[in-house]
Design a protein around this motif. Structure first.
Motif, PDB file in Angstrom:
ATOM      1  N   TRP A   1       1.673   8.664   8.307  1.00 16.51           N
ATOM      2  CA  TRP A   1       0.751   7.692   7.720  1.00 16.51           C
ATOM      3  C   TRP A   1      -0.539   8.375   7.266  1.00 16.51           C
ATOM      4  O   TRP A   1      -0.988   8.191   6.151  1.00 16.51           O
ATOM      5  N   THR A   2      -1.124   9.152   8.166  1.00 15.23           N
ATOM      6  CA  THR A   2      -2.428   9.738   7.903  1.00 15.23           C
ATOM      7  C   THR A   2      -2.359  10.821   6.828  1.00 15.23           C
ATOM      8  O   THR A   2      -3.212  10.896   5.943  1.00 15.23           O
ATOM      9  N   GLY A   3      -1.361  11.651   6.899  1.00 16.45           N
ATOM     10  CA  GLY A   3      -1.268  12.772   5.978  1.00 16.45           C
ATOM     11  C   GLY A   3      -0.746  12.424   4.603  1.00 16.45           C
ATOM     12  O   GLY A   3      -1.002  13.175   3.641  1.00 16.45           O
ATOM     13  N   ARG A   4      -0.051  11.282   4.481  1.00 17.69           N
ATOM     14  CA  ARG A   4       0.596  11.018   3.198  1.00 17.69           C
ATOM     15  C   ARG A   4       0.706   9.539   2.865  1.00 17.69           C
ATOM     16  O   ARG A   4       0.268   9.081   1.812  1.00 17.69           O
ATOM     17  N   ASP A   5       1.276   8.759   3.755  1.00 14.50           N
ATOM     18  CA  ASP A   5       1.751   7.430   3.380  1.00 14.50           C
ATOM     19  C   ASP A   5       0.644   6.401   3.193  1.00 14.50           C
ATOM     20  O   ASP A   5       0.772   5.484   2.378  1.00 14.50           O
ATOM     21  N   ASN A   6      -0.456   6.520   3.939  1.00 11.36           N
ATOM     22  CA  ASN A   6      -1.569   5.599   3.709  1.00 11.36           C
ATOM     23  C   ASN A   6      -2.109   5.757   2.290  1.00 11.36           C
ATOM     24  O   ASN A   6      -2.433   4.774   1.617  1.00 11.36           O
TER      25      ASN A   6
ATOM     26  N   ARG B   1      -0.407   6.965  -0.321  1.00 12.85           N
ATOM     27  CA  ARG B   1       0.616   6.451  -1.240  1.00 12.85           C
ATOM     28  C   ARG B   1       0.474   4.944  -1.426  1.00 12.85           C
ATOM     29  O   ARG B   1       0.544   4.417  -2.541  1.00 12.85           O
ATOM     30  N   ARG B   2       0.297   4.257  -0.304  1.00 20.58           N
ATOM     31  CA  ARG B   2       0.219   2.792  -0.348  1.00 20.58           C
ATOM     32  C   ARG B   2      -1.042   2.321  -1.073  1.00 20.58           C
ATOM     33  O   ARG B   2      -0.978   1.441  -1.944  1.00 20.58           O
ATOM     34  N   LEU B   3      -2.194   2.891  -0.733  1.00 16.91           N
ATOM     35  CA  LEU B   3      -3.455   2.403  -1.289  1.00 16.91           C
ATOM     36  C   LEU B   3      -3.600   2.705  -2.774  1.00 16.91           C
ATOM     37  O   LEU B   3      -4.175   1.910  -3.525  1.00 16.91           O
ATOM     38  N   TYR B   4      -3.089   3.852  -3.209  1.00 15.57           N
ATOM     39  CA  TYR B   4      -3.242   4.252  -4.610  1.00 15.57           C
ATOM     40  C   TYR B   4      -2.019   3.916  -5.459  1.00 15.57           C
ATOM     41  O   TYR B   4      -2.004   4.213  -6.658  1.00 15.57           O
ATOM     42  N   GLY B   5      -1.006   3.327  -4.849  1.00 20.74           N
ATOM     43  CA  GLY B   5       0.195   2.990  -5.607  1.00 20.74           C
ATOM     44  C   GLY B   5       0.938   4.210  -6.109  1.00 20.74           C
ATOM     45  O   GLY B   5       1.520   4.191  -7.198  1.00 20.74           O
ATOM     46  N   LEU B   6       0.954   5.286  -5.298  1.00 26.20           N
ATOM     47  CA  LEU B   6       1.628   6.516  -5.703  1.00 26.20           C
ATOM     48  C   LEU B   6       3.134   6.384  -5.521  1.00 26.20           C
ATOM     49  O   LEU B   6       3.601   5.609  -4.687  1.00 26.20           O
ATOM     50  N   PRO B   7       3.910   7.146  -6.263  1.00 29.79           N
ATOM     51  CA  PRO B   7       5.367   7.089  -6.115  1.00 29.79           C
ATOM     52  C   PRO B   7       5.788   7.432  -4.690  1.00 29.79           C
ATOM     53  O   PRO B   7       5.225   8.317  -4.049  1.00 29.79           O
ATOM     54  N   VAL B   8       6.781   6.721  -4.194  1.00 31.35           N
ATOM     55  CA  VAL B   8       7.307   6.937  -2.855  1.00 31.35           C
ATOM     56  C   VAL B   8       8.750   7.392  -2.983  1.00 31.35           C
ATOM     57  O   VAL B   8       9.621   6.618  -3.389  1.00 31.35           O
ATOM     58  N   SER B   9       9.010   8.644  -2.642  1.00 31.15           N
ATOM     59  CA  SER B   9      10.365   9.159  -2.765  1.00 31.15           C
ATOM     60  C   SER B   9      11.218   8.779  -1.560  1.00 31.15           C
ATOM     61  O   SER B   9      12.437   8.797  -1.618  1.00 31.15           O
ATOM     62  N   ASP B  10      10.546   8.433  -0.443  1.00 26.75           N
ATOM     63  CA  ASP B  10      11.252   8.073   0.782  1.00 26.75           C
ATOM     64  C   ASP B  10      10.646   6.789   1.329  1.00 26.75           C
ATOM     65  O   ASP B  10       9.823   6.814   2.225  1.00 26.75           O
ATOM     66  N   PRO B  11      11.028   5.612   0.761  1.00 29.53           N
ATOM     67  CA  PRO B  11      10.386   4.366   1.146  1.00 29.53           C
ATOM     68  C   PRO B  11      10.458   4.086   2.636  1.00 29.53           C
ATOM     69  O   PRO B  11       9.602   3.411   3.199  1.00 29.53           O
ATOM     70  N   GLY B  12      11.449   4.580   3.318  1.00 31.13           N
ATOM     71  CA  GLY B  12      11.590   4.318   4.744  1.00 31.13           C
ATOM     72  C   GLY B  12      10.493   4.928   5.578  1.00 31.13           C
ATOM     73  O   GLY B  12      10.284   4.560   6.726  1.00 31.13           O
ATOM     74  N   ARG B  13       9.746   5.920   4.993  1.00 27.76           N
ATOM     75  CA  ARG B  13       8.672   6.578   5.756  1.00 27.76           C
ATOM     76  C   ARG B  13       7.318   5.920   5.528  1.00 27.76           C
ATOM     77  O   ARG B  13       6.342   6.292   6.176  1.00 27.76           O
ATOM     78  N   ASP B  14       7.191   5.005   4.568  1.00 26.56           N
ATOM     79  CA  ASP B  14       5.877   4.447   4.274  1.00 26.56           C
ATOM     80  C   ASP B  14       5.636   3.160   5.055  1.00 26.56           C
ATOM     81  O   ASP B  14       6.521   2.338   5.168  1.00 26.56           O
TER      82      ASP B  14
END
Length: 384
Positions: free
Chosen positions: A364-369, A371-384
């Motif tokens: 979450w801290t290093g990547r997925d937060n 991705r979510r806030l900026y609407g970045l592409p998610v290659s592995d939706p299960g991790r977000d």
């Protein structure tokens, strides 16, 4: 701090491609010693006081020298000679790649030196990049065009809207902490107030420093519908640190609940105040970028620990705030990985959380937060 050595959480973090949600370009020129040292500090390279003789200088010689093919703790003269031998393109490629970021969100509004564009940064790193628009630069461009004071509010709004529509733009940023400080009247200024302030600014000239126009800028940012990054805390000598305490924004944050995500950048030494704001306001998030490479991997955990004391885990993001020397993109990432891994492993070892919890929080801290806030592409939706 205990737990900073290799362990299962560290292995997971080392394998995680990061999203650096706020950084700048790297210089596109070879640097002499004075030029290089000037980029190692937020202050100045004073005679007889080299930035190499500071925590960031030690961290650089320890953790960056091996990427240049030198021994750890190589002397500064050897470090600079090897850097010059390789040339700036190869130096940038090595350090940007070593950061192991999948995405950079690049503030393009500060470039006193020739630096890489977002696209150039991404190419050198083997990553993707997006742009963060600095709103003070937009406002100053509007003023430079000679708009009438009565048209300034509309012209700035139109220019800001045009800027965020550019391909690749994911956020806007303000450096109000530098220009006026955060101890501003939180209310939205009226049209008449903005017009009077604009007229005075156009006569005076120079940078945007008027408190009324800064309030107008922040309220315009809220209306743009994209995340708003705000520099807080640590910065160079233009800053008045006591006025960059994000707690001073409390009343404005109360008025902007339900609008756009507000991301408090850097925050040191006010990481606890920022953590409080992220705990009580849904739209507030934070990072402790910039401070991490200045304290180095050995002390990054201490800064992160204070930021994470009460912060919800979906509210903390990673950034380097690297500018100028590509070493800072690498050193910021390394400090973050080491510091966070140590904290989380310590809690796993104490049975305060499970290994699965630690890995999830790290992602979450290093990547997925981001991705979510900026609407970045998610290659592995299960991790977000």
């Amino acid at each position: 701090m205990a737990g900073t050595g290799p362990g299962p959480v560290r292995e997971a973090l080392d394998a995680l491609p990061l999203v650096d949600h706020h950084c700048h370009g790297a210089v596109t020129a070879d640097l002499d010693r004075a030029e290089f040292e000037s980029l190692l500090t937020e202050g100045a390279a004073w005679p007889g006081v080299s930035p190499f003789d500071s925590p960031v200088g030690l961290a650089l010689r320890r953790h960056c020298a091996p990427l240049l093919g030198l021994e750890r703790h190589a002397p500064a003269d050897d470090y600079l000679a090897r850097r010059a031998e390789l040339g700036w393109q190869e130096v940038n490629r090595r350090f940007l790649g070593a950061a192991r970021a999948e995405t950079f969100c690049v503030d393009t509004g500060y470039a006193p030196h020739p630096v890489t564009s977002p696209a150039d940064l991404a190419e050198a790193a083997g990553a993707t990049a997006h742009e963060v628009v600095r709103l003070e630069s937009v406002a100053e461009s509007v003023a430079a065009r000679g708009v009438a004071a009565g048209r300034y509010a509309a012209a700035f709004r139109a220019a800001a809207e045009e800027a965020v529509r550019r391909p690749g733009v994911v956020a806007v940023k303000s450096v109000a902490a530098y220009r006026t400080g955060f101890d501003l009247d939180p209310a939205r200024p009226t049209y008449a107030e903005v017009t009077r302030a604009a007229a005075l600014w156009f006569v005076r000239g120079g940078r945007l420093t008027d408190p009324v126009l800064m309030r107008h800028l922040l309220w315009t940012a809220v209306a743009l519908g994209v995340p708003l990054q705000l520099h807080a805390g640590f910065g160079d000598s233009d800053l008045r640190l006591h006025r960059a305490d994000p707690a001073l924004l409390t009343d404005w944050l109360r008025l902007t609940v339900g609008t756009v995500p507000v991301l408090l950048l850097h925050c040191w030494p006010y990481q606890r105040q920022a953590a409080y704001l992220a705990t009580v306001f849904e739209h507030v998030h934070l990072d402790v970028g910039l401070a991490l490479h200045y304290v180095g991997p050995g002390r990054a955990g201490a800064v992160l620990a204070e930021a994470m004391e009460i912060t919800p885990f979906r509210k903390l993001l990673y950034s380097s705030d690297a500018y100028g020397v590509a070493e800072f993109h690498h050193l910021g990432a390394l400090s973050f990985r080491h510091g966070l891994a140590g904290l989380l492993q310590e809690r796993v070892d104490a049975d305060d959380m499970s290994h699965a919890d630690a890995v999830r929080i790290a992602a979450w801290t290093g990547r997925d937060n981001a991705r979510r806030l900026y609407g970045l592409p998610v290659s592995d939706p299960g991790r977000d």
